[in-house]
Structure formats: structure tokens, C-alpha cells
Design an enzyme around this catalytic site. Sequence first.
Site, PDB file in Angstrom:
ATOM      1  CD  GLU A  83     -73.670  20.354 -59.847  1.00 15.92           C
ATOM      2  OE1 GLU A  83     -73.660  21.055 -60.992  1.00 15.92           O
ATOM      3  OE2 GLU A  83     -72.624  20.065 -59.640  1.00 15.92           O
ATOM      4  CD  GLU A  93     -79.251  14.450 -84.229  1.00 24.10           C
ATOM      5  OE1 GLU A  93     -79.417  13.973 -83.170  1.00 24.10           O
ATOM      6  OE2 GLU A  93     -78.285  14.640 -84.780  1.00 24.10           O
TER       7      GLU A  93
HETATM    8  C1  LIG Z   1     -69.167  28.190 -72.068  1.00 21.86           C
HETATM    9  C2  LIG Z   1     -70.599  28.758 -71.678  1.00 21.86           C
HETATM   10  C3  LIG Z   1     -71.657  29.521 -72.655  1.00 21.86           C
HETATM   11  C4  LIG Z   1     -72.603  30.061 -72.235  1.00 21.86           C
HETATM   12  N1  LIG Z   1     -73.141  30.754 -73.197  1.00 21.86           N
HETATM   13  C5  LIG Z   1     -74.685  31.199 -72.873  1.00 21.86           C
HETATM   14  C6  LIG Z   1     -75.397  31.869 -73.709  1.00 21.86           C
HETATM   15  O1  LIG Z   1     -75.017  32.175 -74.970  1.00 21.86           O
HETATM   16  N2  LIG Z   1     -76.270  32.356 -73.440  1.00 21.86           N
HETATM   17  C7  LIG Z   1     -76.910  32.277 -72.160  1.00 21.86           C
HETATM   18  O2  LIG Z   1     -78.123  32.866 -71.997  1.00 21.86           O
HETATM   19  N3  LIG Z   1     -76.258  31.582 -71.174  1.00 21.86           N
HETATM   20  C8  LIG Z   1     -75.168  31.193 -71.638  1.00 21.86           C
HETATM   21  N4  LIG Z   1     -74.295  30.488 -70.470  1.00 21.86           N
HETATM   22  C9  LIG Z   1     -74.945  30.476 -68.996  1.00 21.86           C
HETATM   23  C10 LIG Z   1     -75.368  28.890 -68.752  1.00 21.86           C
HETATM   24  O3  LIG Z   1     -76.496  28.662 -69.241  1.00 21.86           O
HETATM   25  C11 LIG Z   1     -75.206  29.103 -67.204  1.00 21.86           C
HETATM   26  O4  LIG Z   1     -73.821  29.147 -66.854  1.00 21.86           O
HETATM   27  C12 LIG Z   1     -75.894  27.637 -66.509  1.00 21.86           C
HETATM   28  O5  LIG Z   1     -77.179  27.585 -67.027  1.00 21.86           O
HETATM   29  C13 LIG Z   1     -75.486  27.889 -65.074  1.00 21.86           C
HETATM   30  O6  LIG Z   1     -76.306  29.191 -64.502  1.00 21.86           O
HETATM   31  P1  LIG Z   1     -75.476  29.975 -63.662  1.00 21.86           P
HETATM   32  O7  LIG Z   1     -74.006  30.161 -64.114  1.00 21.86           O
HETATM   33  O8  LIG Z   1     -76.059  31.253 -63.193  1.00 21.86           O
HETATM   34  O9  LIG Z   1     -75.078  29.016 -62.029  1.00 21.86           O
HETATM   35  P2  LIG Z   1     -75.979  28.572 -61.054  1.00 21.86           P
HETATM   36  O10 LIG Z   1     -77.531  28.466 -61.763  1.00 21.86           O
HETATM   37  O11 LIG Z   1     -75.806  29.867 -60.109  1.00 21.86           O
HETATM   38  O12 LIG Z   1     -75.438  27.655 -60.428  1.00 21.86           O
HETATM   39  C14 LIG Z   1     -74.373  27.663 -59.410  1.00 21.86           C
HETATM   40  C15 LIG Z   1     -74.300  26.163 -59.023  1.00 21.86           C
HETATM   41  O13 LIG Z   1     -75.358  25.778 -58.126  1.00 21.86           O
HETATM   42  C16 LIG Z   1     -75.918  24.503 -58.547  1.00 21.86           C
HETATM   43  N5  LIG Z   1     -77.153  24.519 -58.599  1.00 21.86           N
HETATM   44  C17 LIG Z   1     -78.138  25.684 -59.192  1.00 21.86           C
HETATM   45  N6  LIG Z   1     -79.306  24.906 -58.914  1.00 21.86           N
HETATM   46  C18 LIG Z   1     -79.380  23.978 -58.441  1.00 21.86           C
HETATM   47  C19 LIG Z   1     -80.355  22.878 -57.940  1.00 21.86           C
HETATM   48  N7  LIG Z   1     -81.653  23.318 -58.137  1.00 21.86           N
HETATM   49  N8  LIG Z   1     -80.121  21.941 -57.476  1.00 21.86           N
HETATM   50  C20 LIG Z   1     -78.739  21.574 -57.301  1.00 21.86           C
HETATM   51  N9  LIG Z   1     -77.414  22.395 -57.525  1.00 21.86           N
HETATM   52  C21 LIG Z   1     -78.066  23.523 -58.222  1.00 21.86           C
HETATM   53  C22 LIG Z   1     -75.268  24.479 -60.192  1.00 21.86           C
HETATM   54  O14 LIG Z   1     -75.424  23.056 -60.530  1.00 21.86           O
HETATM   55  C23 LIG Z   1     -73.895  25.136 -60.072  1.00 21.86           C
HETATM   56  O15 LIG Z   1     -72.941  24.215 -59.638  1.00 21.86           O
HETATM   57  C24 LIG Z   1     -73.161  29.832 -70.783  1.00 21.86           C
HETATM   58  C25 LIG Z   1     -72.354  29.400 -69.910  1.00 21.86           C
HETATM   59  C26 LIG Z   1     -70.946  28.706 -70.215  1.00 21.86           C
HETATM   60  C27 LIG Z   1     -70.160  28.138 -69.192  1.00 21.86           C
END
Ligand SMILES: Cc1cc2nc3c(=O)[nH]c(=O)nc-3n(C[C@H](O)[C@H](O)[C@H](O)COP(=O)(O)OP(=O)(O)OC[C@H]3O[C@@H](n4cnc5c(N)ncnc54)[C@H](O)[C@@H]3O)c2cc1C
Length: 427
Positions: free
Chosen positions: A411, A280
Amino acid sequence: MRLKDSPEEAAWRAEVRSFLKNEMPEALRPRGDAGPQMGMGMGGGGEAAAAAGFGAEAGPRRPEAQAGGAGFRLAGGPMAEWRKKLADKGWNAPAWPKEYGGAGMSVMEQFILNEEFAEARVMAMGGMGVSMAGPTIITHGTDEQKAEFLPPILRGETQWCQGFSEPGAGSDLASLQTRAVKDGDDYVINGSKIWTSGAQFANWMFMMARTDPEAPKHRGISYFLLDMKTPGITVQPLVTMAGTAMFNQVFFDSVRVPAKNIVGEVNRGWYVGTTTLDFERSGIGNAVGTAQNVARMIRFAKESKEFSALGRNPMVRLELADRLIEANVAKMLSYRVIHLQNSGMVPNHEASMAKLYSSELGQRIARTGMRVIGLYGLSWDTQSAHSPNRGQYSRGYVSSVSGTIAGGTSEIQRNIIAQRGMGLPRD
Ligand SMILES: Cc1cc2nc3c(=O)[nH]c(=O)nc-3n(C[C@H](O)[C@H](O)[C@H](O)COP(=O)(O)OP(=O)(O)OC[C@H]3O[C@@H](n4cnc5c(N)ncnc54)[C@H](O)[C@@H]3O)c2cc1C
């Protein structure tokens, strides 16, 4: 949408409630408002609340938000007793088929179970092993992999972490660069994963690595099960501004993983990563937890003569009223998702709406908490007499920031809603 239980659903709810009342070990029962903030649903990994439910992305799911980080810790005593009681009923893995030790519940049964667990603020026992690794192995794994990995997940002997995100690949996960190169019966992994929740406690990781750098980016990725004790793995904790180290960067320096630990076909790992069982996806555990937090905050604002700014700042009562309304809206969004699932539909942008709304609401609630305590919010020392609720509101305020990133950023959720929900063009 039907908001009232059918007679069968009401009977199931009563059974779950009575089990919780009679069987939960005394030591795990929440005590008043200061008790543990539990009850984040079981299906998606309670700690995996957000994840259980939320994962409307086209690519592999991101449960980490719900994973709340560490999943469950391996522990004895009342935890072990509780896990055993749940396992005996298959309730450790409500969505897994019975033949693999799960309960084979319908999505509605899972929903009611999760809602009741959340209402009772009960510790979920699943974690990413149940919500992510298990379903992937059940769906794509070999018989040997099923026999090796599924029973220890159910017994709580293994704790899993998710190695998906990399320093250069988050929202655009298919850009991941960690390499796995075939060498005899093994693959040799080099690269790094980041934000890996609970890696410091995990003994296994499910991860994706690039096995064909020449192929289009989604088609050169394989899905591995990796023993965290393998030589060449370094786990480096990352300390957040809340002062906690719940996630990590994990480095791989020529890490050898047997080829038999690939799940599914080589280079088809992206598609393996999209696997879900019939979990779910309403995020009801989160929604119930949110409503409880608001109720606690209102009580605190009314009762704390020393810390509450209720009588001094007229904004406080207005904000509390808004949060109460919004907490109920969050529940309605969850009900909508479960209604779709229960009607045989696959929630898509609806799950993104629930995730987006509840994570942004979590931040608004945290801000309201700071307004309730006014300048006392500057103190977050858990032992200080000047820290209301042992610094809970101040710590919650800084911790809440990650809610709109983990599990897919706001986003990305808005993009999904715009494209799939509203039919707007990609750019
Ligand atoms: C508390 C926490 C726990 C986590 N645990 C895990 C885990 O266990 N395993 C794991 O693999 N990952 C984990 N993550 C990672 C998480 O999945 C990523 O942080 C998330 O997917 C965003 O990727 P990024 O940090 O590389 O940001 P980016 O993708 O680099 O994004 C940076 C900014 O650009 C914006 N952006 C990116 N692409 C677009 C688009 N196409 N359109 C508009 N805006 C966009 C984003 O919204 C963001 O504001 C965790 C993150 C957090 C905060």
C-alpha cells in the site's frame, strides 16, 4: 534504455564471472536445484536484496526485506575464506569509497557484479552492516566512529540489526516512541522495537529513539549505535507461521548507551537515517533469483513423475507460462531502475514499482508452486517422503506472505507510485 553491455561493461562482467568461476570455495558452490537459494546481490545487503535496491520512501530506508532477515552469520571455514577473498578486492562493500576499504564502484559496475553473483547463486557477504550502518557512519560519523566501526564490518566481525519499527510505528515510522534520555555522558533508552530481523545473531544495532518528545515528530529523533550486549536488552524471538524465528521483539529496560555513539546531530536522526551511498537500487539480485526459481519450478513440473500435477491440471501449464513472462518483466523493471541511476537520475517511484511488482510476483510464484504439487502441498515435513522438494514449496508459500510487508508495504509503494509517479493527490 540500453540492454547490451558496452565493451567496458562486457570486460567487467567477464572479470567478475571468471573470479567467481575460479575463486569461489567449492563448499559454497550451489549444487543443482536443491542447492542454496543464494545470490541476492551484494550492494543492499544481499540477504538484503530487496533493500539494496528498494527504498523509495521519503524517510529512513527499510532494507530488511533484502536483509532476508539475518544478514550473514559469523562463521569460519569456507565462509571466512570467501569473505577474505572478497574483502581483498573491496568487493565486500562495492559502493563504499576506497579510503574506507570498499571498491568505490560505479552503480553500473555494482549492478553487473550483483547480477553475476545472483546468476551464480553466490552468497552475498555484506548484510546490514555494509548496506546500512556503514554508509551512515561514513557520511555522518565522527573519525572515531569510522575507526571503531568500519573495519570490523568489512572483516565480518560484527553483524548488525536494524531497530526502527515499533509496535505502534511501522509505515508511519516517525511516530516511534522509544525514548532516550540524557544522563551524564550516556543516554538511557526505554521502550521496544519489533520485527527486528536477525537481532538474535547481531552484536550491534543501529536504531532510532526519541530524544525530544516536545519537537515535531521528525525532529525529535536521534540515531544510535548500540552494543547488543549492553545490560537491559532482551531479545524475544517471534515465530512466524512458517515456523521460523527470523525476527524478534527487542525490549530496552534502562539501557545505557554512551552519547559518543550518536551518529550525526542530536534530534536530527531522522535525516541521518535517510543516508545511502551510491548503492545500485535495481533489486537485480532479487529479479535474477526470481527467474531462477521459475525455471526450477518449470523443470520440476516437467520432470517429477510422482508429484507434478502438470498432466492432471491444465491450469498448471498456463500459470507457469504467466510466471515465466512475469519473471522477465521483473528483470525489465530492474533494468529500468539501473538505467535511471546510470544516467545520473535518482530512481523514486520506479524503485517502488520494482519492489511492489517483485514482492507480489514472489507470492504468485509461491501459489503456482502449490498448484504444481496439488495436495502434496499439505505436507511440509522436510524429511517426509510425501513432501516434494523437502517441503520447499509449502514453506515458500507461507513465507512469501511477508514479502509485501517487509521493506515498505504494497500500500505504501502504491501511494508513492500514485503521488510521485502519477501526480495524484495524497488522499
Ligand atoms: C520479514 C520482515 C522483516 C522485517 N525486518 C525489520 C527489521 O529488521 N527492522 C525493522 O525496523 N523493521 C522490520 N520489519 C518491519 C517492517 O518495516 C514493517 O512491518 C513495515 O514497515 C509495516 O509496518 P507495520 O508492520 O507496523 O504495519 P502498519 O504500518 O501498521 O500497516 C498495517 C496495514 O495498514 C496499511 N497502511 C499503513 N499506512 C498506510 C497508508 N498511509 N496508506 C494505505 N495503507 C496504509 C499497511 O499497508 C498495512 O497493510 C520487518 C517486517 C517483515 C515482514
